[in-house]
Design an enzyme around this catalytic site. Structure first.
Site, short mmCIF file in Angstrom:
data_model
loop_
_atom_site.label_atom_id
_atom_site.label_comp_id
_atom_site.label_asym_id
_atom_site.label_seq_id
_atom_site.Cartn_x
_atom_site.Cartn_y
_atom_site.Cartn_z
N MET A 179 -5.70 -2.79 1.90
CA MET A 179 -4.87 -1.50 1.96
C MET A 179 -3.37 -1.38 2.02
O MET A 179 -2.53 -0.60 1.38
CB MET A 179 -5.55 -0.56 2.84
N GLY A 272 1.64 -1.09 -0.41
CA GLY A 272 0.09 -1.11 -0.84
C GLY A 272 -0.40 0.36 -1.07
O GLY A 272 0.09 1.06 -1.73
N HIS A 273 -1.67 0.60 -0.64
CA HIS A 273 -2.34 1.81 -1.13
C HIS A 273 -1.87 2.87 0.07
O HIS A 273 -2.04 4.10 -0.26
CB HIS A 273 -3.99 1.59 -0.95
N TRP A 274 -1.23 2.42 1.21
CA TRP A 274 -1.19 3.67 2.08
C TRP A 274 0.62 3.54 2.51
O TRP A 274 1.15 3.08 3.25
CB TRP A 274 -1.81 3.06 3.54
#
Length: 297
Positions: A179, A272-274
């Site tokens: 993530m 990333g995703h966060w």
């Protein structure tokens, strides 16, 4: 509010609330005063409103009423089997029901990943109740070839499914690793938090695996309705995406932002995703600036 209350640290325990809506008993955390900002978490075992956004609550709560919601089927909210139903439709409905019970007419909605998809769905289904829309690592996943432009599910989504099937400590570490871009965020504390949250209500895990995206037609149900509403909305929209997102490709936000007239897209490098975690200070400044740029009358 007393001086002691205003200066006390904002903790999960002191902000934890429950409300019985017309459909679900929902858990949320609440802090601050002002125009409401409702945070919606992403999917994944152990996800919750507080786990996704605890680092962002205090800066926003200085000027806004901040609410982090556990969607139905996550965290401390009711168990929910959404088989045969649009997951995003249900998540958007949960926000509306929460607002009804809390006496909130309109709010800014901020969502990460699945929460961002629910934000877009809320904008389509309840256009008169949203003042600002903000998504991170999200978009309209159902558009052709957008969720996985390279073919097959992205790496992050594969790890999510594997961790739902086998919620072992090793898989939770893999989940956090995929993530984020910066490995320094892969801590024992964070991986343990996700694991403890997930194993606290095992029915959440089982229900997600029955159909990860909800409706057999896809997470949105009526995609034509959604895209038509997004193309005609006047709601100010901010989309944020990490360039190094391994769960939802950056192209998802690129194409979705092109549909929404009053939108902008910001790409975070080395992210990333966060985005709200890896670049918390920059995210908070960007969000506050966006909210202030479009004040509520």
């Amino acid at each position: 509010m007393s001086v002691a209350e205003a200066t006390a640290p904002i903790r999960e325990e002191s902000t934890s609330r429950f409300v019985q809506t017309k459909r679900w008993k929902l858990h949320y955390n609440e802090a601050g005063q002002g125009h409401p900002v409702i945070f919606l978490h992403g999917t994944g075992p152990g996800a919750s409103g507080w786990s996704n956004f605890s680092q962002n609550v205090a800066p926003l709560a200085k000027t806004h009423r901040v609410i982090t919601l556990d969607s139905p089927g996550w965290g401390k909210s009711d168990v929910f089997d959404c088989t045969g139903e649009s997951r995003n439709g249900a998540n958007a409905q949960a926000v509306a029901l929460l607002m009804d019970e809390l006496g909130i007419d309109k709010a800014a909605i901020v969502g990460n990943s699945m929460g961002g998809a629910a934000t877009l769905q809320f904008m389509a289904d309840y256009p008169d109740r949203i003042t600002h829309a903000v998504t991170m690592g999200s978009g309209v996943f159902a558009m052709p070839n957008i969720f996985s432009p390279g073919g097959g599910p992205p790496q992050g989504f594969k790890v999510i499914v594997e961790t739902y099937r086998d919620p072992s400590p090793e898989n939770f570490r893999r989940l956090v690793e995929v993530m984020v871009y910066d490995s320094s965020f892969v801590t024992d504390e964070l991986t343990k938090e996700r694991s403890v949250n997930a194993l606290a209500v095992k029915d959440h895990l089982a229900n997600w695996l029955k159909w990860p995206m909800g409706n057999p037609k896809g997470p949105y149900g009526d995609l034509e309705h959604l895209l038509g509403k997004l193309a005609s909305t006047t709601v100010p929209t901010l989309m944020i995406h990490g360039r190094d997102d391994r769960t939802v490709p950056m192209e998802t936000s690129l194409r979705t932002s092109a549909i929404i007239p009053n939108s902008r897209l910001v790409i975070f490098n080395r992210c990333g995703h966060w985005a709200q975690l890896e670049h918390a200070a920059e995210f908070d400044r960007l969000l506050l600036g966006f909210l202030n740029q479009y004040p509520v009358a």
